[in-house]
Design a protein around this motif. Structure first.
Motif, PDB file in Angstrom:
ATOM      1  N   PHE B  10       0.851  -1.277  -0.072  1.00  0.00           N
ATOM      2  CA  PHE B  10      -0.020   0.212   0.154  1.00  0.00           C
ATOM      3  C   PHE B  10       0.788   1.084  -0.161  1.00  0.00           C
ATOM      4  CE2 PHE B  10      -1.951   3.167   2.725  1.00  0.00           C
ATOM      5  CZ  PHE B  10      -3.141   3.518   1.963  1.00  0.00           C
ATOM      6  N   GLN B  11       1.780   1.349   0.927  1.00  0.00           N
ATOM      7  CA  GLN B  11       2.542   2.532   0.781  1.00  0.00           C
ATOM      8  C   GLN B  11       3.468   2.803  -0.058  1.00  0.00           C
ATOM      9  OE1 GLN B  11       2.142   4.947   3.624  1.00  0.00           O
ATOM     10  NE2 GLN B  11       3.450   6.146   2.128  1.00  0.00           N
ATOM     11  N   ASP B  12       4.003   1.591  -0.752  1.00  0.00           N
ATOM     12  CA  ASP B  12       4.622   1.771  -1.971  1.00  0.00           C
ATOM     13  C   ASP B  12       3.944   2.272  -3.180  1.00  0.00           C
ATOM     14  OD1 ASP B  12       6.911   0.796  -0.619  1.00  0.00           O
ATOM     15  OD2 ASP B  12       6.688  -1.321  -1.597  1.00  0.00           O
ATOM     16  N   LYS B  13       2.631   1.935  -3.489  1.00  0.00           N
ATOM     17  CA  LYS B  13       1.843   2.505  -4.310  1.00  0.00           C
ATOM     18  C   LYS B  13       1.862   3.958  -4.146  1.00  0.00           C
ATOM     19  CE  LYS B  13      -1.545  -1.132  -5.097  1.00  0.00           C
ATOM     20  NZ  LYS B  13      -3.060  -1.478  -4.790  1.00  0.00           N
ATOM     21  N   ILE B  14       1.458   4.424  -2.874  1.00  0.00           N
ATOM     22  CA  ILE B  14       1.451   5.650  -2.536  1.00  0.00           C
ATOM     23  C   ILE B  14       2.629   6.494  -2.848  1.00  0.00           C
ATOM     24  CG2 ILE B  14       0.813   7.517  -0.785  1.00  0.00           C
ATOM     25  CD1 ILE B  14      -1.348   6.093  -0.075  1.00  0.00           C
ATOM     26  N   ASP B  15       3.652   6.082  -2.346  1.00  0.00           N
ATOM     27  CA  ASP B  15       4.944   6.701  -2.473  1.00  0.00           C
ATOM     28  C   ASP B  15       5.278   6.843  -4.323  1.00  0.00           C
ATOM     29  OD1 ASP B  15       5.361   6.701   0.175  1.00  0.00           O
ATOM     30  OD2 ASP B  15       6.784   4.861   0.104  1.00  0.00           O
ATOM     31  N   ILE B  18       0.755   6.160  -7.253  1.00  0.00           N
ATOM     32  CA  ILE B  18      -0.292   5.261  -7.728  1.00  0.00           C
ATOM     33  C   ILE B  18      -1.696   5.470  -6.839  1.00  0.00           C
ATOM     34  CG2 ILE B  18      -1.192   2.950  -8.298  1.00  0.00           C
ATOM     35  CD1 ILE B  18       2.064   2.297  -8.831  1.00  0.00           C
ATOM     36  N   ARG B  19      -2.719   5.704  -7.650  1.00  0.00           N
ATOM     37  CA  ARG B  19      -3.764   5.887  -6.814  1.00  0.00           C
ATOM     38  C   ARG B  19      -4.469   4.637  -6.189  1.00  0.00           C
ATOM     39  NH1 ARG B  19      -2.257  10.450  -7.418  1.00  0.00           N
ATOM     40  NH2 ARG B  19      -3.310  11.959  -8.457  1.00  0.00           N
ATOM     41  N   ILE B  20      -5.169   4.791  -4.924  1.00  0.00           N
ATOM     42  CA  ILE B  20      -5.693   3.627  -4.035  1.00  0.00           C
ATOM     43  C   ILE B  20      -7.323   4.037  -4.638  1.00  0.00           C
ATOM     44  CG2 ILE B  20      -6.332   2.701  -1.931  1.00  0.00           C
ATOM     45  CD1 ILE B  20      -3.247   2.937  -2.475  1.00  0.00           C
ATOM     46  N   GLU B  21      -7.799   2.664  -5.119  1.00  0.00           N
ATOM     47  CA  GLU B  21      -9.101   2.754  -5.499  1.00  0.00           C
ATOM     48  C   GLU B  21      -9.907   1.949  -4.766  1.00  0.00           C
ATOM     49  OE1 GLU B  21     -10.600   4.512  -7.977  1.00  0.00           O
ATOM     50  OE2 GLU B  21      -8.538   5.077  -8.803  1.00  0.00           O
ATOM     51  N   PRO B  22     -11.226   1.899  -4.926  1.00  0.00           N
ATOM     52  CA  PRO B  22     -12.072   1.609  -3.593  1.00  0.00           C
ATOM     53  C   PRO B  22     -11.726   0.201  -3.285  1.00  0.00           C
ATOM     54  CG  PRO B  22     -13.547   2.755  -5.108  1.00  0.00           C
ATOM     55  CD  PRO B  22     -12.174   2.877  -5.739  1.00  0.00           C
ATOM     56  N   LYS B  23     -11.749  -1.009  -4.284  1.00  0.00           N
ATOM     57  CA  LYS B  23     -11.774  -2.296  -3.884  1.00  0.00           C
ATOM     58  C   LYS B  23     -10.259  -2.759  -3.408  1.00  0.00           C
ATOM     59  CE  LYS B  23     -15.663  -4.181  -6.350  1.00  0.00           C
ATOM     60  NZ  LYS B  23     -15.653  -5.714  -5.901  1.00  0.00           N
ATOM     61  N   ALA B 142      -4.964  13.960  -4.444  1.00  0.00           N
ATOM     62  CA  ALA B 142      -4.968  12.925  -3.409  1.00  0.00           C
ATOM     63  C   ALA B 142      -4.825  11.522  -3.747  1.00  0.00           C
ATOM     64  CB  ALA B 142      -6.354  13.310  -2.443  1.00  0.00           C
ATOM     65  N   SER B 143      -4.375  10.727  -2.889  1.00  0.00           N
ATOM     66  CA  SER B 143      -3.877   9.384  -3.128  1.00  0.00           C
ATOM     67  C   SER B 143      -5.188   8.499  -3.488  1.00  0.00           C
ATOM     68  CB  SER B 143      -3.293   8.692  -1.955  1.00  0.00           C
ATOM     69  OG  SER B 143      -3.841   8.756  -0.745  1.00  0.00           O
ATOM     70  N   TYR B 144      -6.549   8.876  -2.706  1.00  0.00           N
ATOM     71  CA  TYR B 144      -7.510   8.055  -2.841  1.00  0.00           C
ATOM     72  C   TYR B 144      -8.324   8.417  -4.422  1.00  0.00           C
ATOM     73  CZ  TYR B 144     -11.743   5.556  -2.177  1.00  0.00           C
ATOM     74  OH  TYR B 144     -12.893   4.485  -2.468  1.00  0.00           O
ATOM     75  N   GLY B 145      -8.365   7.696  -5.243  1.00  0.00           N
ATOM     76  CA  GLY B 145      -9.000   7.836  -6.647  1.00  0.00           C
ATOM     77  C   GLY B 145     -10.174   8.684  -6.526  1.00  0.00           C
ATOM     78  N   MET B 212       0.075  13.539   5.322  1.00  0.00           N
ATOM     79  CA  MET B 212       1.065  13.908   4.445  1.00  0.00           C
ATOM     80  C   MET B 212       1.949  12.318   3.948  1.00  0.00           C
ATOM     81  SD  MET B 212       1.910  17.223   4.299  1.00  0.00           S
ATOM     82  CE  MET B 212       2.508  18.679   5.232  1.00  0.00           C
ATOM     83  N   GLN B 213       2.094  11.575   4.727  1.00  0.00           N
ATOM     84  CA  GLN B 213       2.569  10.451   4.571  1.00  0.00           C
ATOM     85  C   GLN B 213       1.617   9.492   3.600  1.00  0.00           C
ATOM     86  OE1 GLN B 213       3.263   7.276   7.389  1.00  0.00           O
ATOM     87  NE2 GLN B 213       4.449   6.201   5.924  1.00  0.00           N
ATOM     88  N   TRP B 214       0.408   9.480   3.824  1.00  0.00           N
ATOM     89  CA  TRP B 214      -0.512   8.831   2.968  1.00  0.00           C
ATOM     90  C   TRP B 214      -0.895   9.825   1.475  1.00  0.00           C
ATOM     91  CZ3 TRP B 214      -4.106   7.694   7.662  1.00  0.00           C
ATOM     92  CH2 TRP B 214      -3.508   6.252   8.294  1.00  0.00           C
ATOM     93  N   LYS B 215      -0.339  10.698   1.650  1.00  0.00           N
ATOM     94  CA  LYS B 215      -0.638  11.880   0.284  1.00  0.00           C
ATOM     95  C   LYS B 215      -2.120  12.184   0.210  1.00  0.00           C
ATOM     96  CE  LYS B 215       3.655  10.797  -2.182  1.00  0.00           C
ATOM     97  NZ  LYS B 215       3.940  10.466  -3.613  1.00  0.00           N
ATOM     98  N   ILE B 216      -2.690  12.157   1.433  1.00  0.00           N
ATOM     99  CA  ILE B 216      -4.081  12.679   1.360  1.00  0.00           C
ATOM    100  C   ILE B 216      -4.008  14.352   1.446  1.00  0.00           C
ATOM    101  CG2 ILE B 216      -6.291  13.004   2.824  1.00  0.00           C
ATOM    102  CD1 ILE B 216      -5.574  10.200   3.782  1.00  0.00           C
TER     103      ILE B 216
END
Lengths: 94, 315
Positions: B10-15, B18-23, B142-145, B212-216
């Motif tokens: 998860f954190q690698d994606k954020i770094d 790469i956006r996080i999607e609902p599922k 923001a990181s959440y798509g 910030m770490q989560w890029k929200i």
């Protein structure tokens, strides 16, 4: 909770010739209301010429946790891309 | 896969942006933070309609009235984009509204101030929407798509809100002595609450580092606040008005404006429910929801009836 209107996914064609694209979702009692609400929520500035609505419960989705294996079959087939083929520079119009 | 592995992916994606999607898998705390922040934002849009709706019937011209209606309608739309995006995290609309109506969820405390004159419509557009835009533009990344996509839509529409507000003040600033006084008075009343919209100072904002770490979040409260002060301090000159801060002064070394100390007691007091309009705003929301119950029920009953008729015809 049971009183809640169902959730609908909204797809909008922004102009003739383009695909319908997912715009978001909203609650509505039936399809007709979903289309009217979608018009008010997602096309206030002429962003659409056509709207599709689908009740969210009818959408089936692939599982992101299985993405690696699910898309694996395409992963080693670079020969499906035109740039895979090594051809002389003199060759024109191809 | 262990939770640690999932957290690392998860954190690698954020770094990697790469956006996080609902599922996608996400830590519970990330989901919770998003639900809190996004619903709070949605509630702010919805409650934010109230102070402005107050002036729709009294707008000075038809042009202003049409504009104000369009702006309030946009805010309803923005609330809906954000509620829908929040629902992708698994919290239903009913639950979100329940949290607002019981006071469990907060909304931006700026909307607990009253709109006393027409000039307030200008000051809200210029300052309140201006501060909101400052906050919201970075949220488009923001990181959440679903959140980022909702914010893109909102930011596109928000720009007109600020411009129409400034135009209202500009018109007043070029008007009679009374109109100029009204303009200055509105700026005086809305300035500090707008500066507070960016939230507590960085050293008093414990959740910021995680967000910030989560890029929200991409910029700290104080960074955004400084940017807002710098921009506004220049814009106010075009109005020939002043900002109500005797300590406001250009700092040549820092290349930023210095500004006075914020009255955080007032800020916390309004958040705790003791602002001028907290009670009124919440009551108006609850009343609108309750008064609309029969419409929601009737629409559902009508939809059921239609469905039954279709079934019978098929049979």
């Amino acid at each position: 909770m049971s009183n809640q209107w169902p959730l609908w996914e909204i797809f909008i064609r922004s102009k003739q010739g383009l695909d319908h694209k997912h715009a978001g979702s909203l609650h509505a009692a039936d399809a007709e209301m979903a289309i009217e609400n979608a018009r008010d929520v997602y096309t206030r500035r002429m962003e659409g010429v056509s709207i599709w609505v689908v009740e969210s419960k009818h959408i089936h989705a692939s599982n992101p946790d299985e993405a690696a294996s699910f898309y694996d079959p395409a992963n080693d087939k670079v020969y499906r891309h035109p740039t895979f083929y090594d051809l002389p520079d003199e060759l024109k119009h191809m | 896969m262990s939770v640690q592995d999932l957290e690392k992916i998860f954190q690698d994606k954020i770094d990697a942006d790469i956006r996080i999607e609902p599922k996608d898998w996400m830590p519970d705390a990330y989901r919770k933070t998003l639900v809190r922040q996004m619903s709070q934002h949605a509630h702010s849009e919805i409650v934010g309609m109230l102070p402005e709706a107050n002036w729709i019937t009294r707008a000075p011209t038809l042009r202003r009235k049409a504009t104000l209606i369009a702006k309030v309608q946009d805010e309803a739309g923005h609330g809906l984009y954000l509620y829908s995006a929040t629902e992708t995290l698994g919290t239903g609309r009913d639950e979100l509204l329940e949290q607002l109506h019981t006071g469990k969820a907060k909304y931006s405390s700026i909307f607990n101030y009253p709109t006393l004159t027409w000039a307030d419509m200008g000051a809200i557009g210029w300052l309140v929407d201006g501060a909101a835009i400052m906050n919201q533009v970075p949220l488009c990344r923001a990181s959440y798509g679903p959140y980022a996509r909702a914010m893109v839509r909102i930011c596109k529409e928000e720009s007109f809100h600020q411009r129409q507000g400034f135009e209202i003040l500009l018109t007043l600033s070029r008007g009679s002595e009374g109109q100029r006084r009204m303009c200055q008075d509105a700026i005086n009343r809305w300035w500090w609450p707008s500066v507070m919209m960016f939230g507590p100072n960085d050293d008093a904002s414990p959740n910021s580092a995680q967000s910030m770490q989560w890029k929200i979040k991409r910029f700290s409260n104080d960074e955004l606040r400084q940017k807002f002060v710098d921009v506004s301090a220049e814009q106010v000159k075009i109005l020939g008005m002043t900002l109500p801060d005797p300590d406001l002064a250009w700092n040549e070394d820092k290349q930023h404006y210095d500004f006075g100390v914020i009255d955080w007691d007032e800020f916390w007091n309004v958040i705790k429910g003791n602002g001028p309009c907290n009670k009124e705003r919440l009551e108006a929301r609850v009343k609108a929801h309750e008064d609309g119950a029969w419409v929601r029920e009737a629409a559902l009953a009508y939809a059921d009836k239609k469905r039954d008729t279709v079934k019978k015809e098929i049979a």
